[in-house]
Design a protein around this motif. Sequence first.
Motif, PDB file in Angstrom:
ATOM      1  N   LYS A  79     -67.455  23.373   8.034  1.00  0.00           N
ATOM      2  CA  LYS A  79     -68.439  23.445   9.115  1.00  0.00           C
ATOM      3  C   LYS A  79     -67.876  22.836  10.393  1.00  0.00           C
ATOM      4  CE  LYS A  79     -72.538  24.465  10.687  1.00  0.00           C
ATOM      5  NZ  LYS A  79     -72.979  25.872  10.785  1.00  0.00           N
ATOM      6  N   ALA A  80     -67.198  21.695  10.253  1.00  0.00           N
ATOM      7  CA  ALA A  80     -66.607  21.052  11.429  1.00  0.00           C
ATOM      8  C   ALA A  80     -65.562  21.966  12.074  1.00  0.00           C
ATOM      9  CB  ALA A  80     -65.982  19.722  11.043  1.00  0.00           C
ATOM     10  N   ILE A  81     -64.753  22.626  11.233  1.00  0.00           N
ATOM     11  CA  ILE A  81     -63.725  23.535  11.751  1.00  0.00           C
ATOM     12  C   ILE A  81     -64.362  24.760  12.382  1.00  0.00           C
ATOM     13  CG2 ILE A  81     -61.869  25.099  11.027  1.00  0.00           C
ATOM     14  CD1 ILE A  81     -61.163  22.889   8.899  1.00  0.00           C
ATOM     15  N   GLY A  82     -65.445  25.251  11.788  1.00  0.00           N
ATOM     16  CA  GLY A  82     -66.144  26.390  12.364  1.00  0.00           C
ATOM     17  C   GLY A  82     -66.677  26.083  13.753  1.00  0.00           C
ATOM     18  N   LEU A  83     -67.141  24.864  13.932  1.00  0.00           N
ATOM     19  CA  LEU A  83     -67.662  24.455  15.242  1.00  0.00           C
ATOM     20  C   LEU A  83     -66.543  24.129  16.221  1.00  0.00           C
ATOM     21  CD1 LEU A  83     -70.557  22.166  13.973  1.00  0.00           C
ATOM     22  CD2 LEU A  83     -70.832  24.308  15.248  1.00  0.00           C
ATOM     23  N   ASP A  84     -65.419  23.642  15.699  1.00  0.00           N
ATOM     24  CA  ASP A  84     -64.293  23.273  16.551  1.00  0.00           C
ATOM     25  C   ASP A  84     -62.995  23.629  15.832  1.00  0.00           C
ATOM     26  OD1 ASP A  84     -62.393  22.199  18.173  1.00  0.00           O
ATOM     27  OD2 ASP A  84     -63.149  20.149  18.139  1.00  0.00           O
ATOM     28  N   PRO A  85     -62.479  24.832  16.016  1.00  0.00           N
ATOM     29  CA  PRO A  85     -61.287  25.289  15.302  1.00  0.00           C
ATOM     30  C   PRO A  85     -60.029  24.473  15.615  1.00  0.00           C
ATOM     31  CG  PRO A  85     -62.468  27.137  16.287  1.00  0.00           C
ATOM     32  CD  PRO A  85     -63.066  25.889  16.855  1.00  0.00           C
ATOM     33  N   ASN A  86     -60.076  23.655  16.648  1.00  0.00           N
ATOM     34  CA  ASN A  86     -58.920  22.840  17.022  1.00  0.00           C
ATOM     35  C   ASN A  86     -59.055  21.389  16.561  1.00  0.00           C
ATOM     36  OD1 ASN A  86     -57.584  24.983  18.400  1.00  0.00           O
ATOM     37  ND2 ASN A  86     -58.956  24.676  20.144  1.00  0.00           N
ATOM     38  N   TYR A  87     -59.957  21.152  15.633  1.00  0.00           N
ATOM     39  CA  TYR A  87     -60.228  19.795  15.145  1.00  0.00           C
ATOM     40  C   TYR A  87     -59.193  19.463  14.065  1.00  0.00           C
ATOM     41  CZ  TYR A  87     -63.404  15.860  14.155  1.00  0.00           C
ATOM     42  OH  TYR A  87     -63.970  14.607  14.012  1.00  0.00           O
ATOM     43  N   SER A  88     -58.067  18.904  14.453  1.00  0.00           N
ATOM     44  CA  SER A  88     -56.972  18.664  13.514  1.00  0.00           C
ATOM     45  C   SER A  88     -57.380  17.734  12.375  1.00  0.00           C
ATOM     46  CB  SER A  88     -55.763  18.093  14.244  1.00  0.00           C
ATOM     47  OG  SER A  88     -56.068  16.856  14.857  1.00  0.00           O
ATOM     48  N   GLY A  89     -58.189  16.715  12.685  1.00  0.00           N
ATOM     49  CA  GLY A  89     -58.620  15.779  11.645  1.00  0.00           C
ATOM     50  C   GLY A  89     -59.421  16.449  10.548  1.00  0.00           C
ATOM     51  N   ALA A  90     -60.188  17.479  10.910  1.00  0.00           N
ATOM     52  CA  ALA A  90     -60.987  18.182   9.907  1.00  0.00           C
ATOM     53  C   ALA A  90     -60.101  18.943   8.924  1.00  0.00           C
ATOM     54  CB  ALA A  90     -61.972  19.134  10.589  1.00  0.00           C
ATOM     55  N   TYR A  91     -58.969  19.466   9.415  1.00  0.00           N
ATOM     56  CA  TYR A  91     -58.030  20.126   8.508  1.00  0.00           C
ATOM     57  C   TYR A  91     -57.409  19.101   7.554  1.00  0.00           C
ATOM     58  CZ  TYR A  91     -58.279  24.345  11.388  1.00  0.00           C
ATOM     59  OH  TYR A  91     -58.712  25.463  12.042  1.00  0.00           O
ATOM     60  N   ILE A  92     -57.156  17.896   8.059  1.00  0.00           N
ATOM     61  CA  ILE A  92     -56.553  16.867   7.210  1.00  0.00           C
ATOM     62  C   ILE A  92     -57.505  16.447   6.106  1.00  0.00           C
ATOM     63  CG2 ILE A  92     -55.747  14.479   7.162  1.00  0.00           C
ATOM     64  CD1 ILE A  92     -54.557  14.934   9.947  1.00  0.00           C
ATOM     65  N   ILE A  93     -58.773  16.185   6.443  1.00  0.00           N
ATOM     66  CA  ILE A  93     -59.709  15.738   5.403  1.00  0.00           C
ATOM     67  C   ILE A  93     -59.975  16.875   4.413  1.00  0.00           C
ATOM     68  CG2 ILE A  93     -61.775  16.270   6.762  1.00  0.00           C
ATOM     69  CD1 ILE A  93     -61.303  13.437   4.190  1.00  0.00           C
ATOM     70  N   ARG A  94     -59.968  18.126   4.903  1.00  0.00           N
ATOM     71  CA  ARG A  94     -60.142  19.244   3.969  1.00  0.00           C
ATOM     72  C   ARG A  94     -58.931  19.334   3.051  1.00  0.00           C
ATOM     73  NH1 ARG A  94     -61.266  25.345   6.052  1.00  0.00           N
ATOM     74  NH2 ARG A  94     -59.015  25.294   6.457  1.00  0.00           N
ATOM     75  N   GLY A  95     -57.742  19.114   3.609  1.00  0.00           N
ATOM     76  CA  GLY A  95     -56.543  19.096   2.789  1.00  0.00           C
ATOM     77  C   GLY A  95     -56.581  17.994   1.752  1.00  0.00           C
ATOM     78  N   ASN A  96     -57.081  16.804   2.137  1.00  0.00           N
ATOM     79  CA  ASN A  96     -57.217  15.700   1.187  1.00  0.00           C
ATOM     80  C   ASN A  96     -58.089  16.098   0.001  1.00  0.00           C
ATOM     81  OD1 ASN A  96     -57.428  13.123   3.776  1.00  0.00           O
ATOM     82  ND2 ASN A  96     -55.648  14.046   2.814  1.00  0.00           N
ATOM     83  N   SER A  97     -59.213  16.727   0.294  1.00  0.00           N
ATOM     84  CA  SER A  97     -60.131  17.116  -0.782  1.00  0.00           C
ATOM     85  C   SER A  97     -59.536  18.224  -1.649  1.00  0.00           C
ATOM     86  CB  SER A  97     -61.476  17.561  -0.191  1.00  0.00           C
ATOM     87  OG  SER A  97     -62.143  16.457   0.400  1.00  0.00           O
ATOM     88  N   LYS A  98     -58.782  19.111  -1.040  1.00  0.00           N
ATOM     89  CA  LYS A  98     -58.102  20.146  -1.832  1.00  0.00           C
ATOM     90  C   LYS A  98     -57.063  19.507  -2.747  1.00  0.00           C
ATOM     91  CE  LYS A  98     -58.779  24.073   1.316  1.00  0.00           C
ATOM     92  NZ  LYS A  98     -58.122  25.053   2.227  1.00  0.00           N
ATOM     93  N   ASP A  99     -56.351  18.505  -2.237  1.00  0.00           N
ATOM     94  CA  ASP A  99     -55.415  17.773  -3.090  1.00  0.00           C
ATOM     95  C   ASP A  99     -56.140  17.127  -4.261  1.00  0.00           C
ATOM     96  OD1 ASP A  99     -52.739  18.044  -2.334  1.00  0.00           O
ATOM     97  OD2 ASP A  99     -52.968  16.659  -0.657  1.00  0.00           O
ATOM     98  N   ASP A 100     -57.307  16.545  -3.976  1.00  0.00           N
ATOM     99  CA  ASP A 100     -58.087  15.906  -5.029  1.00  0.00           C
ATOM    100  C   ASP A 100     -58.474  16.906  -6.117  1.00  0.00           C
ATOM    101  OD1 ASP A 100     -58.100  13.354  -3.813  1.00  0.00           O
ATOM    102  OD2 ASP A 100     -59.779  13.926  -2.524  1.00  0.00           O
ATOM    103  N   LEU A 101     -58.668  18.162  -5.712  1.00  0.00           N
ATOM    104  CA  LEU A 101     -59.015  19.224  -6.659  1.00  0.00           C
ATOM    105  C   LEU A 101     -57.766  19.933  -7.192  1.00  0.00           C
ATOM    106  CD1 LEU A 101     -62.100  20.725  -4.782  1.00  0.00           C
ATOM    107  CD2 LEU A 101     -62.143  19.353  -6.866  1.00  0.00           C
ATOM    108  N   GLU A 102     -56.589  19.368  -6.879  1.00  0.00           N
ATOM    109  CA  GLU A 102     -55.289  19.883  -7.320  1.00  0.00           C
ATOM    110  C   GLU A 102     -54.964  21.262  -6.748  1.00  0.00           C
ATOM    111  OE1 GLU A 102     -54.656  19.442 -11.486  1.00  0.00           O
ATOM    112  OE2 GLU A 102     -55.195  17.318 -11.487  1.00  0.00           O
ATOM    113  N   ASP A 103     -55.575  21.581  -5.607  1.00  0.00           N
ATOM    114  CA  ASP A 103     -55.194  22.794  -4.874  1.00  0.00           C
ATOM    115  C   ASP A 103     -54.158  22.383  -3.833  1.00  0.00           C
ATOM    116  OD1 ASP A 103     -54.944  25.156  -3.478  1.00  0.00           O
ATOM    117  OD2 ASP A 103     -56.934  25.066  -2.542  1.00  0.00           O
TER     118      ASP A 103
END
Length: 278
Positions: A79-103
């Motif tokens: 949702k954060a990325i949808g509202l602001d596609p240039n929000y680099s921090g949102a990509y990082i936290i999404r990446g963290n959660s994907k790592d947690d899910l082993e993606d």
Amino acid sequence: MLKRLVVLLLFLQFSFAQTSYEFNQSGLEKAKNGDYYGSIADFTKAIELNPNYSIAYYNRALSKRLLKDYSGSISDSNKAIGLDPNYSGAYIIRGNSKDDLEDHYGAIADYTKAIELDPNSSIAYFNRGRSKFSLKDYYGAIADHTKAIELNPYNDTFYSERGIAKKKLKDYSGAVADYNKAIEINPNFADHYFNRGNEKAYLKDYYGAIADHTKAIELDPNYSIAYFTRGASKEKLGDMSGACSDYKIAASFSNTNLSRWEGARGSINRSLIRGNCN
């Protein structure tokens, strides 16, 4: 009358923004104090008042991740990325959660996007390095950790994680050098001494290994596996009395304390038998 109405609307818009901001700030304060459920409630209220508040979605994603609600965290990051596609921090936290899910591949894609948006983000490089490590791409992990260090040479974790990757490639001397730097930056973190001691043992510097594992134990007296590894170095030096003493202490800890070391309990028991430790 019309003029008064315009003034009233402007006042309401200002109050709206302030109230949403205040809930976000309250959520940040609660998260800082470890009240993640309370912080989520506040961030949710901020979003209800301002559905386009990308920062509130990002902050809620952080709190959800800390509560191990990884899917919820990804949803808020989306949702954060949808509202602001240039929000680099949102990509990082999404990446963290994907790592947690082993993606890990999905996480790497997110960290790479964060780097595209912010080439000076040491955290993005560091996290991508960890994802590559999880995929056993140790050379790639080292390259990313090295870049993170170039961008921020004062983070001890960057050095220690690179050291761990070097160990996987059997570059024990290189790993020791990285732990030396990590200890220089943060001399009170037991793991750094423990890891350096392990690499010294691989290099057959058993006295050095014992010194490091002793320091790790001084910093954390409940560091159960450090007693075992120190005992192993003592045994290599023929000090069976000292080795048995350490093995017995290691064996006294619960399985929970040893859970992060697969097979540690069995190794300790075998050492006790091999050393004829009564």
